[in-house]
Design a protein around this motif. Structure first.
Motif, short mmCIF file in Angstrom:
data_model
loop_
_atom_site.label_atom_id
_atom_site.label_comp_id
_atom_site.label_asym_id
_atom_site.label_seq_id
_atom_site.Cartn_x
_atom_site.Cartn_y
_atom_site.Cartn_z
N ASP A 1 0.82 -1.21 0.00
CA ASP A 1 0.00 0.00 0.00
C ASP A 1 0.86 1.26 0.00
OD1 ASP A 1 -2.34 -1.49 -0.02
OD2 ASP A 1 -2.45 -1.56 2.17
N GLN A 2 1.96 1.24 0.75
CA GLN A 2 2.84 2.41 0.79
C GLN A 2 3.52 2.64 -0.56
OE1 GLN A 2 5.40 1.38 4.01
NE2 GLN A 2 4.04 2.26 5.56
N VAL A 3 3.94 1.56 -1.19
CA VAL A 3 4.59 1.67 -2.50
C VAL A 3 3.57 2.16 -3.53
CG1 VAL A 3 5.68 0.37 -4.38
CG2 VAL A 3 6.32 -0.08 -2.01
N ALA A 4 2.38 1.61 -3.48
CA ALA A 4 1.33 2.02 -4.42
C ALA A 4 0.98 3.50 -4.23
CB ALA A 4 0.10 1.16 -4.22
N ALA B 1 -2.40 -1.14 -5.34
CA ALA B 1 -1.50 -2.20 -4.86
C ALA B 1 -1.30 -3.27 -5.93
CB ALA B 1 -2.04 -2.81 -3.58
N ARG B 2 -2.28 -3.45 -6.78
CA ARG B 2 -2.18 -4.46 -7.83
C ARG B 2 -1.00 -4.17 -8.77
NH1 ARG B 2 -7.02 -6.04 -12.02
NH2 ARG B 2 -5.92 -7.76 -12.97
N PHE B 3 -0.81 -2.88 -9.09
CA PHE B 3 0.31 -2.50 -9.97
C PHE B 3 1.64 -2.78 -9.29
CE2 PHE B 3 3.34 0.66 -11.66
CZ PHE B 3 3.36 0.23 -12.97
N ALA B 4 1.73 -2.49 -8.00
CA ALA B 4 2.97 -2.76 -7.26
C ALA B 4 3.28 -4.26 -7.27
CB ALA B 4 2.86 -2.25 -5.83
N ARG B 5 2.26 -5.08 -7.08
CA ARG B 5 2.47 -6.54 -7.13
C ARG B 5 2.92 -6.97 -8.52
NH1 ARG B 5 -2.67 -6.88 -5.26
NH2 ARG B 5 -2.80 -6.45 -3.07
N VAL C 1 7.27 -9.61 1.34
CA VAL C 1 8.03 -8.94 0.29
C VAL C 1 8.19 -7.48 0.71
CG1 VAL C 1 8.02 -8.24 -2.12
CG2 VAL C 1 7.17 -10.48 -1.49
N ARG C 2 9.42 -7.01 0.67
CA ARG C 2 9.73 -5.63 1.03
C ARG C 2 10.40 -4.95 -0.15
NH1 ARG C 2 6.40 -6.35 4.59
NH2 ARG C 2 6.97 -7.05 6.65
N ILE C 3 9.97 -3.72 -0.42
CA ILE C 3 10.57 -2.94 -1.49
C ILE C 3 11.30 -1.77 -0.84
CG2 ILE C 3 10.15 -1.57 -3.55
CD1 ILE C 3 7.59 -3.19 -3.96
N PRO C 4 12.61 -1.68 -1.00
CA PRO C 4 13.34 -0.57 -0.40
C PRO C 4 12.92 0.77 -1.01
CG PRO C 4 14.85 -2.25 -1.24
CD PRO C 4 13.48 -2.61 -1.70
N GLU C 5 12.95 1.81 -0.20
CA GLU C 5 12.57 3.13 -0.68
C GLU C 5 13.47 3.58 -1.82
OE1 GLU C 5 11.99 7.63 1.02
OE2 GLU C 5 11.89 5.96 2.42
N SER C 6 14.75 3.18 -1.76
CA SER C 6 15.68 3.54 -2.84
C SER C 6 15.26 2.89 -4.17
CB SER C 6 17.10 3.12 -2.49
OG SER C 6 17.18 1.72 -2.31
N ALA C 7 14.67 1.70 -4.11
CA ALA C 7 14.20 1.04 -5.33
C ALA C 7 13.04 1.80 -5.94
CB ALA C 7 13.80 -0.40 -5.03
N VAL C 8 12.16 2.33 -5.09
CA VAL C 8 11.03 3.11 -5.59
C VAL C 8 11.55 4.40 -6.22
CG1 VAL C 8 8.89 4.30 -4.96
CG2 VAL C 8 9.46 2.13 -3.88
N ARG C 9 12.50 5.07 -5.56
CA ARG C 9 13.09 6.29 -6.10
C ARG C 9 13.76 6.03 -7.45
NH1 ARG C 9 16.91 7.44 -2.32
NH2 ARG C 9 15.80 6.73 -0.51
N ASP C 10 14.52 4.93 -7.53
CA ASP C 10 15.21 4.58 -8.78
C ASP C 10 14.20 4.29 -9.90
OD1 ASP C 10 17.58 4.84 -7.43
OD2 ASP C 10 17.92 2.67 -7.22
N TYR C 11 13.13 3.58 -9.56
CA TYR C 11 12.09 3.26 -10.55
C TYR C 11 11.45 4.54 -11.08
CZ TYR C 11 7.93 1.37 -12.75
OH TYR C 11 6.96 1.09 -13.67
N LEU C 12 11.11 5.45 -10.17
CA LEU C 12 10.49 6.71 -10.59
C LEU C 12 11.44 7.54 -11.45
CD1 LEU C 12 8.60 7.75 -7.35
CD2 LEU C 12 7.62 7.00 -9.51
N ALA C 13 12.71 7.58 -11.07
CA ALA C 13 13.69 8.35 -11.85
C ALA C 13 13.87 7.76 -13.25
CB ALA C 13 15.02 8.39 -11.11
N ALA C 14 13.88 6.45 -13.34
CA ALA C 14 14.10 5.80 -14.63
C ALA C 14 12.90 5.94 -15.56
CB ALA C 14 14.42 4.32 -14.42
#
Length: 63
Positions: free
Chosen positions: A2-5, A12-16, A33-46
């Motif tokens: 939910d936080q990632v979404a 949340a479905r898209f995050a899954r 399953v844990r997604i690091p905040e840095s991974a979310v930042r990298d995904y958004l930047a890319a």
């Protein structure tokens, strides 16, 4: 999820789906399953598309 979404502005479905398709880094701890905040930042930047500035041809200054 939910936080990632929320951070991505999606459900949340898209995050899954990102995890299932291995399009984002994640860590598995047992069955969690844990997604690091840095991974979310990298995904958004890319996946950020910068706007294109267009010149207006009809607004030229007279010499």
């Amino acid at each position: 999820m939910d936080q990632v979404a929320e951070r991505l502005g999606t459900g949340a479905r898209f995050a899954r789906r990102l995890i299932e398709e291995r399009r984002i880094r994640y860590v598995k701890v047992g069955r969690h399953v844990r997604i690091p905040e840095s991974a979310v930042r990298d995904y958004l930047a890319a996946h950020t598309v910068e706007p294109v500035r267009l010149r207006r041809a009809g607004l030229r200054r007279a010499a």
